[in-house]
Motif scaffolding. Sequence first.
Motif: not given
Length: 266
Positions: A169-178
Amino acid sequence: MEAHDAHVNSEESENPGAAPYGNFINYSQIAYNVICYLGYTFNPPENRLSLIPEALLQNIGFTSGDGERVLMLDVGCNSGDLSVALYKHLLNKEACTSDSPRQELYMLGFDLDQDLILRAQTSNPFPQNIQFIPLDITDDTESRAVLQAFLGKFGCSRFHLSTCFAVTMWVHLNHGDAAFLSLLSRLASHSEYLLLEAQPWKCYRSAARRLRKLGRSDFDHFKALKIRGDMAAHAREHLEKQCSMELVQCFGNTSWDRSLLLFRRQ
């Protein structure tokens, strides 16, 4: 990196807080104040370990005592408490003391936060077998070089088992779908087996809501995310269709409703 996050004893107990990268142990004064304000307590390692068989390594083909060196990677290790507990758990508590750890299992744990890693290094009871380092998994060039260097010391091309607890989640929220998909691909490329715990979508909403309550800027990518809904299913689809991995077992759900999924390289 979020790394083994905390929970609140309330209706949102299963959801993470407002630390923007999930580094839950005093990684900054702001995050510390957030945690105190929300009344956070940390999930004890037993909450996850109760679902993971002690014989997991043997079950996936790595027999203790046969002289084989088994390499583990813990992505987003926080202060190392769960990493060490899992290490002991997989080697059986009675046979694994600070004076005589088994020599066959080696673990590398890393986290984005250098202060958390310092705590992990300071309290590490098995420095010969467990190594903690600061590393940003979203930095493809650096992370690839560091992980390959560690594997090279043992003459291995991949980790036998990688664990990723509540990091996606943290990677997703801070850096996006890709970046979310890239993280999964990177983990798969480094792993024979991957034990994954992905935060459900309700955790995303709570994290964003808590950030707003504290008067802080929203996560950069939250409103633009197209990958939503059943996050464990999204992770499984990508790993199976794009990364040549297959789901071999679900160990059930934690008390805060997150699935522990074990994938194997095909």
